[in-house]
Design a protein around this motif. Structure first.
Motif, PDB file in Angstrom:
ATOM      1  N   UNK A  25     -22.099 -43.069  15.641  1.00  0.00           N
ATOM      2  CA  UNK A  25     -21.761 -44.084  14.643  1.00  0.00           C
ATOM      3  C   UNK A  25     -20.421 -43.852  13.958  1.00  0.00           C
ATOM      4  N   UNK A  26     -20.105 -42.604  13.603  1.00  0.00           N
ATOM      5  CA  UNK A  26     -18.872 -42.361  12.860  1.00  0.00           C
ATOM      6  C   UNK A  26     -17.621 -42.682  13.673  1.00  0.00           C
ATOM      7  N   UNK A  27     -17.751 -42.774  14.986  1.00  0.00           N
ATOM      8  CA  UNK A  27     -16.607 -43.134  15.832  1.00  0.00           C
ATOM      9  C   UNK A  27     -16.129 -44.556  15.568  1.00  0.00           C
ATOM     10  N   UNK A  28     -16.955 -45.379  14.937  1.00  0.00           N
ATOM     11  CA  UNK A  28     -16.617 -46.791  14.781  1.00  0.00           C
ATOM     12  C   UNK A  28     -16.224 -47.156  13.353  1.00  0.00           C
ATOM     13  N   UNK A  29     -16.061 -46.140  12.495  1.00  0.00           N
ATOM     14  CA  UNK A  29     -15.552 -46.411  11.151  1.00  0.00           C
ATOM     15  C   UNK A  29     -14.132 -46.962  11.267  1.00  0.00           C
ATOM     16  N   UNK A  30     -13.904 -48.107  10.659  1.00  0.00           N
ATOM     17  CA  UNK A  30     -12.576 -48.723  10.726  1.00  0.00           C
ATOM     18  C   UNK A  30     -12.398 -49.691  11.869  1.00  0.00           C
ATOM     19  N   UNK A  31     -13.434 -49.916  12.675  1.00  0.00           N
ATOM     20  CA  UNK A  31     -13.323 -50.891  13.762  1.00  0.00           C
ATOM     21  C   UNK A  31     -13.111 -52.287  13.187  1.00  0.00           C
ATOM     22  N   UNK A  35     -13.309 -44.799   4.134  1.00  0.00           N
ATOM     23  CA  UNK A  35     -12.174 -45.382   4.841  1.00  0.00           C
ATOM     24  C   UNK A  35     -10.842 -44.708   4.548  1.00  0.00           C
ATOM     25  N   UNK A  36     -10.865 -43.671   3.731  1.00  0.00           N
ATOM     26  CA  UNK A  36      -9.676 -42.860   3.531  1.00  0.00           C
ATOM     27  C   UNK A  36      -8.690 -43.422   2.525  1.00  0.00           C
ATOM     28  N   UNK A  37      -7.500 -42.873   2.577  1.00  0.00           N
ATOM     29  CA  UNK A  37      -6.456 -43.233   1.626  1.00  0.00           C
ATOM     30  C   UNK A  37      -5.900 -44.628   1.906  1.00  0.00           C
ATOM     31  N   UNK A  38      -5.530 -45.312   0.828  1.00  0.00           N
ATOM     32  CA  UNK A  38      -4.789 -46.563   0.945  1.00  0.00           C
ATOM     33  C   UNK A  38      -3.431 -46.269   1.567  1.00  0.00           C
ATOM     34  N   UNK A  39      -3.028 -47.107   2.496  1.00  0.00           N
ATOM     35  CA  UNK A  39      -1.754 -46.907   3.186  1.00  0.00           C
ATOM     36  C   UNK A  39      -0.630 -47.544   2.375  1.00  0.00           C
ATOM     37  N   UNK A  40      -0.091 -46.761   1.452  1.00  0.00           N
ATOM     38  CA  UNK A  40       0.998 -47.271   0.629  1.00  0.00           C
ATOM     39  C   UNK A  40       0.925 -46.694  -0.767  1.00  0.00           C
ATOM     40  N   UNK A  41       1.521 -47.409  -1.727  1.00  0.00           N
ATOM     41  CA  UNK A  41       1.566 -46.931  -3.105  1.00  0.00           C
ATOM     42  C   UNK A  41       0.878 -47.919  -4.037  1.00  0.00           C
ATOM     43  N   UNK A  42       0.214 -47.367  -5.034  1.00  0.00           N
ATOM     44  CA  UNK A  42      -0.481 -48.180  -6.036  1.00  0.00           C
ATOM     45  C   UNK A  42      -0.093 -47.682  -7.422  1.00  0.00           C
ATOM     46  N   UNK A  43       0.353 -48.603  -8.266  1.00  0.00           N
ATOM     47  CA  UNK A  43       0.633 -48.276  -9.661  1.00  0.00           C
ATOM     48  C   UNK A  43      -0.126 -49.259 -10.546  1.00  0.00           C
ATOM     49  N   UNK A  44      -0.223 -48.923 -11.826  1.00  0.00           N
ATOM     50  CA  UNK A  44      -0.981 -49.744 -12.778  1.00  0.00           C
ATOM     51  C   UNK A  44      -0.088 -50.154 -13.940  1.00  0.00           C
ATOM     52  N   UNK A  45      -0.141 -51.436 -14.260  1.00  0.00           N
ATOM     53  CA  UNK A  45       0.525 -51.973 -15.447  1.00  0.00           C
ATOM     54  C   UNK A  45      -0.578 -52.337 -16.441  1.00  0.00           C
ATOM     55  N   UNK A  86     -29.058 -55.022  24.554  1.00  0.00           N
ATOM     56  CA  UNK A  86     -27.694 -54.633  24.209  1.00  0.00           C
ATOM     57  C   UNK A  86     -27.717 -53.798  22.933  1.00  0.00           C
ATOM     58  N   UNK A  87     -26.963 -52.711  22.930  1.00  0.00           N
ATOM     59  CA  UNK A  87     -26.779 -51.888  21.749  1.00  0.00           C
ATOM     60  C   UNK A  87     -25.393 -52.178  21.192  1.00  0.00           C
ATOM     61  N   UNK A  88     -25.353 -52.723  19.982  1.00  0.00           N
ATOM     62  CA  UNK A  88     -24.118 -53.238  19.404  1.00  0.00           C
ATOM     63  C   UNK A  88     -23.776 -52.485  18.119  1.00  0.00           C
ATOM     64  N   UNK A  89     -22.761 -51.624  18.193  1.00  0.00           N
ATOM     65  CA  UNK A  89     -22.281 -50.941  16.997  1.00  0.00           C
ATOM     66  C   UNK A  89     -21.474 -51.911  16.138  1.00  0.00           C
ATOM     67  N   UNK A  90     -21.453 -51.692  14.827  1.00  0.00           N
ATOM     68  CA  UNK A  90     -20.552 -52.466  13.985  1.00  0.00           C
ATOM     69  C   UNK A  90     -20.294 -51.745  12.668  1.00  0.00           C
ATOM     70  N   UNK A  91     -19.037 -51.752  12.254  1.00  0.00           N
ATOM     71  CA  UNK A  91     -18.698 -51.252  10.926  1.00  0.00           C
ATOM     72  C   UNK A  91     -19.057 -52.362   9.957  1.00  0.00           C
ATOM     73  N   UNK A  92     -20.207 -52.218   9.314  1.00  0.00           N
ATOM     74  CA  UNK A  92     -20.737 -53.287   8.474  1.00  0.00           C
ATOM     75  C   UNK A  92     -19.890 -53.536   7.226  1.00  0.00           C
ATOM     76  N   UNK A  93     -18.934 -52.660   6.957  1.00  0.00           N
ATOM     77  CA  UNK A  93     -18.006 -52.883   5.852  1.00  0.00           C
ATOM     78  C   UNK A  93     -16.671 -53.417   6.366  1.00  0.00           C
ATOM     79  N   UNK A  94     -15.968 -52.631   7.164  1.00  0.00           N
ATOM     80  CA  UNK A  94     -14.602 -52.993   7.550  1.00  0.00           C
ATOM     81  C   UNK A  94     -14.556 -54.090   8.607  1.00  0.00           C
ATOM     82  N   UNK A  95     -15.387 -53.963   9.630  1.00  0.00           N
ATOM     83  CA  UNK A  95     -15.404 -54.992  10.672  1.00  0.00           C
ATOM     84  C   UNK A  95     -15.773 -56.343  10.103  1.00  0.00           C
ATOM     85  N   UNK A  96     -16.749 -56.348   9.179  1.00  0.00           N
ATOM     86  CA  UNK A  96     -17.143 -57.599   8.532  1.00  0.00           C
ATOM     87  C   UNK A  96     -16.006 -58.143   7.682  1.00  0.00           C
TER      88      UNK A  96
END
Length: 481
Positions: A421-427, A185-195, A447-457
């Motif tokens: 399938x890769x077209x639907x990553x992030x759906x 799913x790529x880079x986090x959109x923003x900044x992350x720091x650790x305390x 019916x053929x039903x694509x789904x991003x089983x991680x992000x869509x869920x």
């Protein structure tokens, strides 16, 4: 001027309009808790090109022209209204305006269409609701991303803590790194720091307490200032009411499971049966990714055509419960290498339909094959209908369901002939109808039903949490029923 020059000039003009949309969308989002959508896709925090692509995609599935030149007037009209917290779909505003025929101006039509979110009708901003993630694996980290993304958008959810077993070495640093970068799913959109001193991850200004525990009964969340939180268990370790009740410690108000619940635990598929959740219900399940993928289109087909029986075959990406290389596993076939094999396995999605859609009396069977891709699956839903129909009728119906029905956030529609399938990553939809693959012969439909089983869920889980938190804001124009 050549044709190419004309095309480029048109593109630059649309770029300029999309660029001018961004501050308007951002201001509505920050100051009035208004989430601007385009055919169910949020335009908040999107780039110029992303806004144009979203318009292009909406034009493709709607089968007619839709441009920023058409939606911009509706966006400007929203800025003149006294809007309260809401979600407003400018794509739907433009589409319904076309067919209105009363001669109203854009401003008049917009004011009427979103009247439920203005003036005395508008709802007040609600206090934020604390959320705790129990477990921080694939689903947990994606839910964290979504909660951080939505912070301040008016949905009222605030990620306060994650609970994990402490690993060796720089545990918190490694967990923050996994949140920051994801191979799928790529880079986090923003900044992350650790305390490290205080066991906190700070993501886009959100302080997330890391709590180390292997026993939910030992955690007092009020010690961290957490009150009446919704705890999302994404470990799958406990599935029945007795086990999940262990989470109901001081500071926790409700428990949501990201796996099929057992026994009397309600299995909720947002868009289908979320309205059945009782206000005093403290434990519920969001069922499985596959259940969320098949139940909305199954309901849509049953409502229109009736369903006598069905079978679902899922071709599913491999998951963490399989072995990378052949090794011992409690399940016979899942011990074989996930990266090298197609693996026949079971799915509980078919049996879970009865919980999410009890009015459907048709028997539904199911099976699954795990395949060597890391994300995105496809469910092949074969149905025997109560009446005969045609492929064209079914596709027109499902296209309209994806655009203008109460299921439009769950069901998407694509007609691209070369989609893979890769077209639907992030759906963000629960499932996407593949028009080109759809088969209809009389009273049989496949019916053929694509789904991003991680992000869509994960998006479906967030919708359920919003609903049970009482912070799910209404959408305008209201979808057709």
């Amino acid at each position: 001027m050549t044709v190419n020059d004309d095309s480029f000039t048109n593109w630059m003009h649309r770029e300029e309009i999309a660029e001018s949309m961004i501050p308007i969308i951002g201001k509505l989002h920050r100051e009035q808790d208004v989430n601007v959508l385009l055919h169910s896709r949020s335009l908040v925090n999107k780039s110029v090109v992303s806004i144009l692509k979203t318009h292009r995609f909406a034009r493709q599935i709607a089968g007619e022209e839709l441009s920023v030149t058409e939606t911009m007037p509706f966006l400007k009209a929203l800025t003149t209204l006294d809007l309260g917290p809401s979600q407003i779909d400018i794509g739907m505003l433009a589409a319904t305006f076309r067919s209105d025929g009363r001669g109203l101006s854009v401003e008049e039509f917009t004011a009427e269409a979103v009247a439920g979110a203005t003036g005395d009708n508008k709802i007040e901003r609600r206090a934020s609701r604390d959320v705790v993630l129990y477990g921080f694996g694939r689903i947990g980290r994606l839910i964290a991303r979504l909660l951080i993304e939505k912070a301040g958008s008016g949905n009222g959810l605030r990620l306060r803590a994650i609970v994990v077993r402490k690993g060796s070495g720089q545990d918190i640093v490694k967990r923050a790194s996994l949140l920051r970068r994801d191979s799928i799913h790529g880079q986090f959109q923003g900044t992350i720091t650790v305390d490290e001193a205080n066991n906190k991850i700070i993501a886009n200004g959100n302080e997330i307490q890391v709590i180390y525990s292997d026993d939910p009964t030992t955690v007092d969340y009020t010690a961290y200032g957490i009150k009446d939180a919704i705890l999302i268990d994404n470990t799958g370790r406990w599935r029945d009411r007795e086990g999940l009740s262990k989470h109901l410690q001081p500071g926790i108000g409700k428990v949501v499971l990201t796996a099929p619940g057992k026994g009397d635990v309600p299995n909720i598929v947002h868009g289908v049966n979320h309205d059945t959740v009782k206000p005093d219900e403290r434990i519920l399940s969001c069922a499985s990714c596959t259940t969320n993928a098949i139940v909305p289109p199954l309901k849509a087909m049953a409502d229109e055509y009736g369903v006598l029986r069905g079978h679902v075959e899922t071709v599913h990406s491999y998951t963490n419960d399989q072995n990378l290389l052949d090794n011992y596993h409690g399940s016979d076939r899942r011990g074989r290498s996930a990266a090298l094999n197609m693996v026949i396995t079971e799915t509980g999605a078919a049996s879970a339909v009865a919980k999410a859609l009890p009015e459907l009396k048709a028997p539904i069977t199911g099976s699954s094959i795990r395949v060597p891709v890391p994300d995105v699956s496809i469910a092949i839903l074969s149905l025997r209908l109560e009446r005969e129909t045609t492929r064209e009728e079914v596709l027109d119906y499902l296209r309209n369901v994806s655009l203008a029905s109460p299921l439009k956030r769950q069901i998407d529609f694509i007609s691209a002939p070369d989609a893979v399938s890769s077209d639907f990553i992030g759906s963000r939809h629960a499932s996407i109808v593949d028009a080109g693959a759809t088969k209809v012969d009389g009273d049989n439909a496949i019916l053929y039903l694509w789904y991003d089983n991680e992000f869509g869920y994960s998006c479906q889980v967030i919708r359920v949490v919003q609903h049970v938190s009482g912070v799910e804001y209404p959408t305008y124009p209201a979808p057709a029923v």
